[in-house]
Design a protein around this motif. Structure first.
Motif: not given
Length: 314
Positions: A275-293
């Protein structure tokens, strides 16, 4: 809710919780394309953030209420958290657990001083058994996620994260019952500087994602996910907070969750539960949106079954 409510809650629970570390990883920064700050609640007492909310809720009870004890129904981390928090505060804890709950979890509750009441494995039976304890013992019922004092307690993890990193652009948290993300969203609103909160949720149990879309609390027909801590649903106390303060929820596939969990184990050398890894998985799935943040991730807990790891090869 006000900033002072969160500050007071944090002050009250500090003697009973760990101030968990914030860890970084240059390799995971490179993989994700962002600057990551992991708030490690897997190092919290009893191994999860829920120790914060359980302690907060008990401390808000009157002395008379504390004398009569507390009760909850849970087969997971909140059962352990409430047992340990109650033990730390000299309060009796009654824990209603389904008969099919893993023995390892029952053992942990007993070790923390909780008194287990077993019941058939349905929500109706759990609620009925908890109500019976309330009636017979006069114990106060504490909900794992749909209780304002629990929500405030859970939010103190994000308060501590923002104290260390006040200029975060985003905080990612898992979404299960809604207590952690609601508390984190309040913390970001009062302590952050235009910091947005995003939830991570499995596609297999995406009730929170659908709830934000529809404007009403949705349920799941199936719970076929490795993220066992996220199989619960939102409540009428935390949902309005989530609607007001959470920017969005990003869903992740099961294989993405397993890969994110494996990355954290391998690269950071720490134990986290699925369960703990889910937010990191979500971030990696759409990482291009958050570049350099600059992004904070709440690592919610580390209570895993070592005999049943999803990436075991032997």
């Amino acid at each position: 809710m006000t900033k002072k409510d969160l500050e007071d809650c944090h002050d009250h629970i500090k003697p009973y919780i760990h101030k968990t570390p914030v860890l970084t990883s240059r390799l995971l920064d490179k993989i994700s394309g962002v600057k990551l700050y992991f708030k490690c609640e897997n190092f919290q007492r009893m191994g999860a953030f829920k120790m914060r909310g359980a302690t907060s809720a008990i401390l808000k009870l009157s002395k008379e209420q504390q004398t009569k004890g507390v009760v909850t129904h849970s087969s997971g981390n909140f059962a352990q958290a409430l047992s340990l928090a109650a033990q730390s505060l000299g309060v009796k804890a009654y824990i209603v657990m389904p008969s099919n709950a893993p023995q390892v979890k029952k053992n942990a509750v007993k070790e923390y001083g909780g008194q287990i009441i077993e019941c058939p494995p349905t929500l109706e039976d759990r609620e009925r058994a908890a109500l019976q304890i309330q009636t017979e013992k006069g114990a106060s019922f504490l909900h794992p996620s749909n209780d304002l004092n629990v929500i405030l307690g859970q939010g103190t993890a994000a308060v501590e994260l923002l104290e260390e990193q006040p200029d975060l652009d985003y905080i990612f948290t898992p979404v299960g019952g809604g207590g952690l993300i609601a508390g984190s969203a309040l913390a970001a609103h009062f302590f952050g500087h235009q910091c947005k909160v995003i939830g991570g949720e499995p596609f297999e149990v995406d009730d929170a994602y659908r709830s934000l879309q529809s404007g009403k609390i949705e349920t799941n027909k199936t719970t076929n996910t490795i993220a066992d801590g996220l199989k619960t649903q939102l409540g009428d106390v935390n949902f309005p907070i989530i609607q007001k303060y959470v920017s969005e929820i990003i869903r992740a596939e099961e294989h993405e969750i397993i890969q994110a969990m494996k990355l954290i184990w391998e690269r950071m050398k720490i134990v986290v539960e699925p369960s703990c890894a889910v937010p990191f998985a979500a971030l990696l799935r759409e990482k291009d949106r958050f570049s350099n943040k600059k992004i904070g991730v709440i690592l919610s807990g580390g209570n895993v079954d070592l005999e049943n790891l999803p990436f075991r090869t032997i």
